[in-house]
Design a protein around this motif. Structure first.
Motif, PDB file in Angstrom:
ATOM      1  N   VAL A 187       0.862  -1.178   0.000  1.00  0.00           N
ATOM      2  CA  VAL A 187       0.000   0.000   0.000  1.00  0.00           C
ATOM      3  C   VAL A 187       0.897   1.227   0.000  1.00  0.00           C
ATOM      4  N   ILE A 188       0.504   2.270  -0.732  1.00  0.00           N
ATOM      5  CA  ILE A 188       1.301   3.498  -0.810  1.00  0.00           C
ATOM      6  C   ILE A 188       0.457   4.661  -0.305  1.00  0.00           C
ATOM      7  N   ALA A 189       1.033   5.445   0.618  1.00  0.00           N
ATOM      8  CA  ALA A 189       0.316   6.582   1.201  1.00  0.00           C
ATOM      9  C   ALA A 189       1.304   7.512   1.885  1.00  0.00           C
ATOM     10  N   VAL A 210      -2.786   6.102  -2.105  1.00  0.00           N
ATOM     11  CA  VAL A 210      -2.359   6.419  -3.474  1.00  0.00           C
ATOM     12  C   VAL A 210      -2.576   5.203  -4.371  1.00  0.00           C
ATOM     13  N   ALA A 211      -2.207   4.031  -3.892  1.00  0.00           N
ATOM     14  CA  ALA A 211      -2.388   2.791  -4.647  1.00  0.00           C
ATOM     15  C   ALA A 211      -2.199   1.619  -3.696  1.00  0.00           C
ATOM     16  N   HIS A 212      -2.735   0.441  -4.089  1.00  0.00           N
ATOM     17  CA  HIS A 212      -2.495  -0.763  -3.274  1.00  0.00           C
ATOM     18  C   HIS A 212      -2.671  -2.000  -4.140  1.00  0.00           C
ATOM     19  N   GLU A 254       5.234   6.473   2.109  1.00  0.00           N
ATOM     20  CA  GLU A 254       5.754   5.153   2.453  1.00  0.00           C
ATOM     21  C   GLU A 254       4.999   4.070   1.689  1.00  0.00           C
ATOM     22  N   PHE A 255       5.655   2.941   1.490  1.00  0.00           N
ATOM     23  CA  PHE A 255       4.961   1.724   1.059  1.00  0.00           C
ATOM     24  C   PHE A 255       4.922   0.813   2.289  1.00  0.00           C
ATOM     25  N   PHE A 256       3.839   0.072   2.461  1.00  0.00           N
ATOM     26  CA  PHE A 256       3.712  -0.767   3.657  1.00  0.00           C
ATOM     27  C   PHE A 256       2.728  -1.899   3.386  1.00  0.00           C
ATOM     28  N   CYS A 257       2.708  -2.857   4.300  1.00  0.00           N
ATOM     29  CA  CYS A 257       1.751  -3.963   4.248  1.00  0.00           C
ATOM     30  C   CYS A 257       0.645  -3.686   5.259  1.00  0.00           C
ATOM     31  N   SER A 258      -0.611  -3.749   4.806  1.00  0.00           N
ATOM     32  CA  SER A 258      -1.721  -3.429   5.709  1.00  0.00           C
ATOM     33  C   SER A 258      -2.366  -4.670   6.322  1.00  0.00           C
ATOM     34  N   ILE A 280       9.185   5.726  -0.035  1.00  0.00           N
ATOM     35  CA  ILE A 280       9.034   5.766  -1.490  1.00  0.00           C
ATOM     36  C   ILE A 280       8.983   7.237  -1.913  1.00  0.00           C
ATOM     37  N   SER A 281       9.758   7.582  -2.928  1.00  0.00           N
ATOM     38  CA  SER A 281       9.819   8.989  -3.356  1.00  0.00           C
ATOM     39  C   SER A 281      10.129   9.060  -4.842  1.00  0.00           C
TER      40      SER A 281
END
Length: 203
Positions: A124-126, A156-158, A184-188, A200-201
């Motif tokens: 997930v990106i946020a 933003v996306a997942h 950041e990208f992460f696991c939800s 993430i940038s």
């Protein structure tokens, strides 16, 4: 008679002369001779060594936080491949997207063996500030929604949630990451966000 007196007078005169002309022996000098002292003269005291002042110990600099031992993701042709494991870890700590990319794709592979219900992963990106709220709302949304609240404007996306041995992908517009960050990208998946995240940038 006259001659006898004259001889007697001469004898007396000789006796007087003999007695008076003898010099008295020199008086002995009773002054004790000066004694030379054999006691060595005191040597001047050696100067005391300079006092050594011990400087106060310099406080050790604060230890900086340990850097992540994970590498940055390799990016090629506006895409990257990352992995999630049964140890609840991503294999990369950051993703840098080239500014020239119009779209960007993250390919996620679950390299473990555990099933999706026990050790599922997604990406997930946020914004960093929104990560915890998205994860909390995603847990309430449940597995059917891939642990992402439907139509969550903060996301933003997942990708979908996958289990061991599976792969998935998500493609998005990196222009959405150019302002308002950091991101950041992460696991939800429930309980994973604390350990499975990275920066993430766009550069």
């Amino acid at each position: 008679m006259t001659i006898r007196i004259a001889l007697l007078a001469a004898a007396c005169a000789l006796a007087v002369t003999a007695c008076g002309g003898r010099e008295a022996p020199p008086a002995q000098d009773t002054t004790a001779p000066a004694t030379t002292s054999t006691t060595p003269a005191p040597t001047p005291a050696e100067p005391a060594p300079p006092a050594t002042t011990t400087a106060p110990p310099t406080p050790a600099p604060a230890t900086p936080p340990a850097a992540s031992d994970k590498p940055a993701a390799t990016v090629s042709d506006c895409a990257t491949h990352i992995e999630g494991t049964d140890a609840m870890q991503f294999n990369v700590s950051s993703i840098t997207i080239p500014a020239s990319c119009k779209t960007f794709t993250i390919h996620l592979k679950h390299t473990g063996q555990m099933p999706v219900a026990a050790m599922g992963h997604n990406v997930v990106i946020a914004k960093t500030a929104d990560v915890q709220g998205i994860a909390t709302d995603g847990m309430a949304a449940g597995a059917a929604a891939h642990y992402v609240k439907p139509d969550d404007a903060r996301v933003v996306a997942h990708s979908d949630v996958i289990g061991g041995g599976q792969s998935t992908s998500v493609t998005f517009d990196p222009g959405k990451l150019k302002s308002g960050g950091p991101y950041e990208f992460f696991c939800s998946f429930p309980g994973h966000v604390a350990m499975m995240k990275g920066s993430i940038s766009v550069e």
